[in-house]
Design a protein around this motif. Structure first.
Motif, short mmCIF file in Angstrom:
data_model
loop_
_atom_site.label_atom_id
_atom_site.label_comp_id
_atom_site.label_asym_id
_atom_site.label_seq_id
_atom_site.Cartn_x
_atom_site.Cartn_y
_atom_site.Cartn_z
N LYS A 290 0.83 -1.21 0.00
CA LYS A 290 0.00 0.00 0.00
C LYS A 290 0.87 1.26 0.00
O LYS A 290 0.57 2.25 -0.68
CB LYS A 290 -0.90 -0.02 1.24
N ARG A 291 1.95 1.23 0.75
CA ARG A 291 2.86 2.38 0.82
C ARG A 291 3.47 2.66 -0.56
O ARG A 291 3.55 3.81 -0.99
CB ARG A 291 3.94 2.10 1.86
N ILE A 292 3.86 1.62 -1.28
CA ILE A 292 4.44 1.80 -2.62
C ILE A 292 3.37 2.31 -3.58
O ILE A 292 3.63 3.20 -4.41
CB ILE A 292 5.05 0.47 -3.13
N LYS B 78 4.84 5.36 -18.29
CA LYS B 78 4.00 4.36 -17.65
C LYS B 78 4.75 3.79 -16.44
O LYS B 78 5.94 3.49 -16.53
CB LYS B 78 3.65 3.23 -18.62
N LEU B 79 4.03 3.65 -15.32
CA LEU B 79 4.61 3.10 -14.10
C LEU B 79 4.18 1.65 -13.94
O LEU B 79 3.00 1.32 -14.10
CB LEU B 79 4.17 3.91 -12.88
N HIS B 80 5.14 0.77 -13.62
CA HIS B 80 4.85 -0.66 -13.47
C HIS B 80 5.34 -1.12 -12.10
O HIS B 80 6.49 -0.86 -11.74
CB HIS B 80 5.57 -1.48 -14.55
N LEU B 81 4.47 -1.81 -11.35
CA LEU B 81 4.85 -2.35 -10.05
C LEU B 81 4.88 -3.87 -10.13
O LEU B 81 3.89 -4.50 -10.48
CB LEU B 81 3.86 -1.90 -8.97
N GLU B 82 6.04 -4.46 -9.80
CA GLU B 82 6.18 -5.91 -9.74
C GLU B 82 6.64 -6.26 -8.32
O GLU B 82 7.79 -6.01 -7.96
CB GLU B 82 7.21 -6.40 -10.77
N ILE B 83 5.74 -6.82 -7.51
CA ILE B 83 6.06 -7.13 -6.11
C ILE B 83 5.81 -8.61 -5.85
O ILE B 83 4.79 -9.17 -6.27
CB ILE B 83 5.24 -6.24 -5.14
N ASP B 84 6.75 -9.25 -5.20
CA ASP B 84 6.67 -10.68 -4.89
C ASP B 84 5.44 -10.96 -4.04
O ASP B 84 5.22 -10.32 -3.00
CB ASP B 84 7.95 -11.08 -4.14
N VAL C 54 8.78 3.06 -16.37
CA VAL C 54 9.50 3.02 -15.10
C VAL C 54 8.99 1.80 -14.33
O VAL C 54 7.78 1.65 -14.15
CB VAL C 54 9.29 4.30 -14.27
N TRP C 55 9.92 0.93 -13.93
CA TRP C 55 9.55 -0.29 -13.22
C TRP C 55 10.00 -0.21 -11.76
O TRP C 55 11.12 0.21 -11.47
CB TRP C 55 10.20 -1.53 -13.84
N ILE C 56 9.11 -0.63 -10.86
CA ILE C 56 9.45 -0.76 -9.44
C ILE C 56 9.30 -2.24 -9.11
O ILE C 56 8.21 -2.80 -9.20
CB ILE C 56 8.55 0.09 -8.53
N ARG C 57 10.42 -2.89 -8.74
CA ARG C 57 10.40 -4.32 -8.45
C ARG C 57 10.82 -4.54 -6.99
O ARG C 57 11.78 -3.95 -6.51
CB ARG C 57 11.35 -5.08 -9.37
N VAL C 58 10.07 -5.43 -6.32
CA VAL C 58 10.40 -5.82 -4.94
C VAL C 58 10.38 -7.34 -4.88
O VAL C 58 9.35 -7.96 -5.14
CB VAL C 58 9.41 -5.23 -3.92
N GLN C 59 11.53 -7.92 -4.54
CA GLN C 59 11.65 -9.38 -4.48
C GLN C 59 12.12 -9.81 -3.10
O GLN C 59 12.90 -9.11 -2.45
CB GLN C 59 12.64 -9.88 -5.54
N LYS C 60 11.65 -10.95 -2.66
CA LYS C 60 12.08 -11.51 -1.38
C LYS C 60 13.40 -12.25 -1.57
O LYS C 60 13.53 -13.10 -2.45
CB LYS C 60 11.02 -12.45 -0.83
N ILE C 61 14.39 -11.92 -0.73
CA ILE C 61 15.68 -12.62 -0.77
C ILE C 61 15.67 -13.79 0.19
O ILE C 61 16.03 -14.91 -0.17
CB ILE C 61 16.84 -11.66 -0.40
N ALA C 62 15.29 -13.53 1.42
CA ALA C 62 15.25 -14.57 2.45
C ALA C 62 14.26 -14.15 3.52
O ALA C 62 14.00 -12.97 3.73
CB ALA C 62 16.64 -14.79 3.06
N GLN C 63 13.71 -15.15 4.22
CA GLN C 63 12.74 -14.87 5.29
C GLN C 63 12.96 -15.83 6.44
O GLN C 63 13.09 -17.04 6.24
CB GLN C 63 11.31 -15.00 4.76
N PHE D 19 15.13 -4.30 -3.75
CA PHE D 19 14.37 -3.28 -4.47
C PHE D 19 15.14 -2.88 -5.73
O PHE D 19 16.37 -2.73 -5.69
CB PHE D 19 14.17 -2.04 -3.60
N GLU D 20 14.41 -2.70 -6.82
CA GLU D 20 15.00 -2.18 -8.06
C GLU D 20 14.06 -1.11 -8.63
O GLU D 20 12.84 -1.31 -8.67
CB GLU D 20 15.21 -3.28 -9.10
N ILE D 21 14.62 0.02 -9.04
CA ILE D 21 13.87 1.06 -9.75
C ILE D 21 14.57 1.25 -11.08
O ILE D 21 15.71 1.72 -11.14
CB ILE D 21 13.82 2.39 -8.94
N GLU D 22 13.90 0.88 -12.15
CA GLU D 22 14.51 0.87 -13.49
C GLU D 22 13.74 1.80 -14.43
O GLU D 22 12.51 1.88 -14.36
CB GLU D 22 14.52 -0.55 -14.06
N ASP D 23 14.47 2.52 -15.28
CA ASP D 23 13.84 3.33 -16.32
C ASP D 23 14.60 3.15 -17.62
O ASP D 23 15.71 2.61 -17.64
CB ASP D 23 13.83 4.81 -15.91
N ASN D 24 13.98 3.58 -18.73
CA ASN D 24 14.65 3.52 -20.03
C ASN D 24 14.84 4.94 -20.58
O ASN D 24 14.56 5.22 -21.74
CB ASN D 24 13.88 2.64 -21.02
#
Length: 741
Positions: free
Chosen positions: A444-446, A463-469, A503-512, A521-526
Motif C-alpha cells: 500500500k505504501r508503494i 507508464k509506471l509498473h509495479l512488480e512485487i513478490d 518506469v519499473w518498481i520491483r520488490v523481491q524476497k531474498i530470504a525470510q 528493491f529495483e527502480i529501473e527506467d529507459n
C-alpha cells in the motif's frame, strides 16, 4: 642569569647523570630478565605437557608462570599465561575456570596493550558466550576482537572470529549473511596458510549453501574439504560433512541416501558428545591438538621476540638521546633568536585562529537560530494542512474525494519528512536521525507513492509498473516514511529523466526467517542514462549529471544524497547500473522485522495506540494557541471525539483561565505574543501542581527537551502530529495524573 646559560648547564648536568641512570635501569632489567627467562622456560614446558596430553601438569605450570609474572608486574606475560589457561580449561569443558582466567587475561592484555593476545582472548570469550547461549554477548566479543585486530597481521585470529560470526548467523537461519562471514574466514585462513581453519570454515559454509539450495557450490566445497580431511581424526568436521550431505541428498529427492547420512551424522555426533574431557584433546597426532600447541608456541616466541626488540630499542634510544642532547646543547644558543621570531609569528597566528574560531562559533549560533525559526515557520502551516486533511477524512467524503484526501495526507507526511531532512541535513549525515519501527502495509505504501507521482508520470508520457513478490507478508515492521522518501526520490528521478517511456518498481524476497525478512528493491527506467564519470559523484549533495541536465530537467540534486544517507541509516547500500541513452537501474536491499501476531488477534495495529476514547469523552481541555487556524483545527479534532474545549489566545489569558476555571488538561503552544508557553506553564505551576500540561509546539526540541520538563510540562507533542499519537499523549497525560483510572 641568562636563560641560555641556565639551559646549557641543565643539559650538561643531564648528560653527566645519564650514565648513572642507565646503570640503575640496566640492573633492574637484568633482575627482571632472569624471572622472564624462567617464565619463558616454564611456558616451553607447558607446550611439551600439552603436546603429551598431560593437562594437569600443563595447568600447574601455567598457574605458576602466571603467579611469577604477577609478582614482577609483567602484565604481558600475565595476559599470555591466563589466556592460555582459559583456552585449555575451555577445551577441557571446565567453563567456570575458563571464564575466570579469561577475565584476568583480558584485564592484563588491555593494560599491556597486547592486541594479538587480546584478539585470542575475545575468541575464547565468544566461545564461552555461545556455551551460555548468549548470542548478543558473543556478537559483542566478535566486534571487539575484530576492532582490536584491525591493524594486526594475525589473519588466523581474524579467520576464527569470522567463522564464529558465521556460526551465530547460521544458528539464526540467516544463511546468506553466514555464507559471507565464512567466505571472509576462508580468505583470511588462506592468507595465514592455515589449512585446518580454512577447512573448518569450508565445512560450516557447505551447510548454509545446502540449506539455501546452492547445491552445486556445496558439492564443490565438499570435494575441497574431503581432500584435506581424508584420513585425519577430525570429528567436528566429519559431523558437519554428514549434515551437508544429508541436506544435499534431501534437496535432490534422494531420500534413502539422505536418511543414511542423517543416521551417520547422529551416530558420529553422539560419539563426539560422549567423549570424556580428556578425549576432547586426544593423544597422538591430531589436527586440533596440533593447532593449539602451535598457537601456544607461536605466542611464546612472539613475546620473546617483542621483549628482545624492546631491549634493543631501549639501547638504541639511549644512544640517540645522548646524541640529541649533545646536538641540542651546541645549537641552542644559535637557534634562540630564530625561536623568538617563531614565537612572535605563532602568537600572531594564534590571534588569527582565535578570531576565526569566534567567527565560526557566531556563524554556528546564527545557523542554529535560523533553523529554529524556519522550522517553526514551515511546520505551523503544515499543521493546518495535516489537521484539515484529517478533519475532511472524518466527514464521510465520497470515494473519489477520499482517494484524493488520502493522497494529500500521504504527500503532507512526505513533505514534512522532506522539510525535516533538509533542515537537519547535518544531523542526517551524522547518523543522528532516529529510525522508527511501526507496522505498515509495504505494498500500500508503494502504491501511494506511485499514485502521488502518477500525474507527473502521465505528463511526461511515462507508464509506471509495479512488480512485487506475492510471498512478501502484507504487514512489516519498519520506518514507513523512510521507504516512502527513498522511493519518491528514486521513482521521481526516473520519471524526470524519462520521456514517453517506462518506469519499473520491483520488490523481491531474498530470504525470510521467523522474525525478519530481507527484500531486494529495483527502480529501473529507459530514459537518459548516466555517464560512467558522473556515476562516481551522483550521490553527493547538490550533484546532477551535468549543467545541461540541470537546465533541462531542473531539481536541486539533493534527492539521491538523501536516499544514500537514509539507506546508510538503515544499514544498506545503493548501487546503480546505467548506460547513456538506454536507461538506469538503482538497486538496494532492506531488512524488515515481521509482525508477531497474538492468537485470535485480528488487528495488530491496535497494539501501537492503546487509547480508551470513551474515557476521554466530556473531558474539559484548555487549548492555548495564538494561531486562529491551528486553534480551530485542534478544537474541532477534540470535539469530534466528544471532548469539550476552551481556548486562550496568549499566555496571560491562559494563566488567568487556569486560575479561575477547572480543566482536566491544558494543551500549551510555546511561541506566543506576550509571555511564552514556557513562562505561562511556570506561573500555572505556582498554584496548580497537578493538572497535566502538554507542550503542543512546532519547534525542534531535540536539543533542549529537558527544559520543557524542568518548567513543569508533563509531555511534548511536536506539530504536525498523527491524530492517534495526539490522543495517545492526551490519554497518557490524564492517566498519569490520575484524572483517568
Amino acid at each position: 642569569m641568562n636563560v641560555n646559560v641556565l639551559l646549557v648547564r641543565f643539559f650538561f648536568a643531564l648528560l653527566l647523570t645519564y650514565p648513572m641512570i642507565s646503570v640503575a635501569q640496566k640492573r633492574e632489567t637484568i633482575e627482571e630478565t632472569l624471572v622472564n627467562n624462567k617464565i619463558d622456560s616454564l611456558l616451553n614446558r607447558a607446550v611439551i605437557a600439552v603436546s603429551e596430553s598431560d593437562y594437569t601438569q600443563a595447568i600447574d605450570i601455567l598457574n605458576y608462570s602466571r603467579d611469577l609474572a604477577t609478582d614482577i608486574g609483567h602484565t604481558k606475560r600475565v595476559g599470555l599465561t591466563s589466556g592460555t589457561l582459559a583456552k585449555l580449561y575451555f577445551e577441557l569443558n571446565d567453563y567456570e575456570s575458563a571464564k575466570r582466567e579469561n577475565k584476568k587475561a583480558l584485564k592484563a592484555q588491555k593494560e599491556a596493550n597486547s592486541p594479538d593476545l587480546l584478539g585470542q582472548s575475545y575468541i575464547t570469550a565468544t566461545e564461552l558466550s555461545l556455551v551460555d547461549g548468549d548470542q548478543r554477548e558473543a556478537n559483542n566479543n566478535i566486534t571487539k576482537g575484530l576492532s582490536i585486530l584491525e591493524d594486526s597481521s594475525r589473519d588466523d585470529l581474524k579467520s576464527q572470529l569470522y567463522n564464529l560470526r558465521g556460526t551465530i548467523l547460521q544458528s539464526s537461519s540467516n544463511h546468506i549473511d553466514a555464507i559471507q562471514a565464512y567466505d571472509q574466514s576462508i580468505t583470511l585462513a588462506s592468507q595465514a596458510n592455515n589449512a585446518y581453519l580454512k577447512t573448518q570454515s569450508l565445512a560450516n559454509k557447505s551447510v548454509s549453501l545446502a540449506t539455501v539450495g546452492r547445491l552445486e557450490e556445496a558439492d564443490e566445497t565438499l570435494l575441497e574439504i574431503e581432500g584435506f580431511a581424508n584420513g585425519k581424526d577430525l570429528p567436528n568436521i566429519t559431523n558437519t560433512l554428514y549434515k551437508t550431505k544429508h541436506l544435499i541428498a534431501q534437496a535432490r529427492g534422494n531420500y534413502k541416501e539422505a536418511n543414511d547420512y542423517l543416521t551417520m551424522y547422529y551416530a558420529s555426533k553422539d560419539d563426539t558428545d560422549l567423549r570424556a574431557p580428556s578425549q576432547v584433546l586426544p593423544n597422538g597426532p591430531n589436527e586440533e591438538l596440533d593447532a593449539m600447541v602451535t598457537q601456544l608456541e607461536k605466542d611464546v616466541l612472539i613475546e620473546k621476540d617483542r621483549n628482545s626488540k624492546a631491549m634493543r630499542l631501549t639501547l638504541v634510544l639511549s644512544i640517540a638521546l645522548c646524541s640529541i642532547l649533545a646536538l641540542l646543547t651546541l645549537s641552542l644558543y644559535k637557534n634562540n633568536n630564530l625561536r623568538a621570531k617563531a614565537n612572535e609569528l605563532l602568537q600572531a597566528k594564534n590571534v588569527e585562529l582565535v578570531i576565526a574560531r569566534d567567527n565560526a562559533e557566531k556563524a554556528s549560533t546564527v545557523k542554529a537560530q535560523f533553523l529554529s525559526t524556519i522550522t517553526h515557520e514551515l511546520r505551523t502551516p503544515m499543521y493546518a494542512v495535516t489537521g484539515l486533511t484529517h478533519l475532511l477524512l472524518s466527514e464521510n467524503p465520497t470515494d473519489e474525494q477520499k482517494k484524493h484526501l488520502d493522497s494529500l495526507k500521504f504527500s503532507g507526511e512526505y513533505l514534512l519528512s522532506l522539510i525535516n531532512n533538509i533542515l537537519d541535513l547535518n544531523k542526517l549525515e551524522a547518523n543522528k536521525v532516529e529510525v522508527e519501527e511501526t507496522s505498515f502495509n509495504l505494498k500500500k505504501r508503494i502504491e501511494d507513492v506511485l499514485f502521488a507521482l502518477g500525474k507527473s508520470a502521465r505528463d511526461k508520457g511515462n507508464k509506471l509498473h509495479l512488480e512485487i513478490d506475492e510471498d512478501i507478508p502484507l504487514e512489516v515492521l519498519g520506518d514507513p516514511l523512510m521507504i516512502s522518501q527513498i522511493l519518491i526520490n528514486l521513482v521521481g528521478n526516473a520519471i524526470k529523466f524519462t520521456r514517453d517511456g517506462d518506469v519499473w518498481i520491483r520488490v523481491q524476497k531474498i530470504a525470510q526467517g521467523e522474525a525478519d525478512i530481507r527484500l531486494h528493491f529495483e527502480i529501473e527506467d529507459n530514459g537518459e542514462g548516466i555517464s560512467k564519470k558522473k556515476q562516481k559523484t551522483i550521490f553527493q549533495n547538490f550533484t546532477q549529471g551535468s549543467v545541461a541536465i540541470n537546465r533541462k530537467f531542473g531539481g536541486t540534486g539533493l534527492g539521491l544524497s538523501i536516499v544514500k544517507n537514509l539507506l546508510d541509516l538503515l544499514n544498506s547500500k545503493i548501487s546503480l547500473d546505467s548506460t547513456l541513452g538506454k536507461g538506469t537501474t538503482f538497486k538496494f536491499d532492506l531488512k524488515y522485522n515481521l509482525m508477531q501476531a497474538l492468537p485470535g488477534e485480528d488487528n495488530p495495529h491496535n497494539i501501537i495506540y492503546d487509547i480508551d476514547y470513551v474515557a476521554l469523552e466530556n473531558r474539559h481541555i484548555l487549548v492555548v494557541e495564538d494561531n486562529k487556524i491551528n486553534q480551530m483545527i485542534t478544537r474541532k479534532i477534540l470535539e469530534k471525539n466528544k471532548m469539550t474545549c476552551d481556548t486562550a489566545d496568549n499566555g496571560e489569558i491562559a494563566v488567568e483561565k487556569a486560575r479561575t476555571k477547572k480543566y482536566d488538561l491544558i494543551l500549551m503552544d510555546i511561541h506566543m505574543p506576550g509571555i511564552s508557553g514556557m513562562e505561562a506553564t511556570e506561573q500555572i505551576r505556582e498554584f496548580n501542581k497537578e493538572i497535566p500540561i502538554l507542550a503542543l509546539t512546532a519547534v525542534t526540541i531535540d536539543e533542549n527537551i529537558d527544559d520543557f520538563y524542568a518548567v513543569g510540562f508533563n509531555d511534548i507533542i511536536p506539530k504536525p502530529y498523527k491524530v492517534e499519537e495526539f490522543f495517545q499523549k492526551i490519554h497518557n497525560g490524564l492517566r498519569n495524573s490520575k484524572v483517568l483510572n
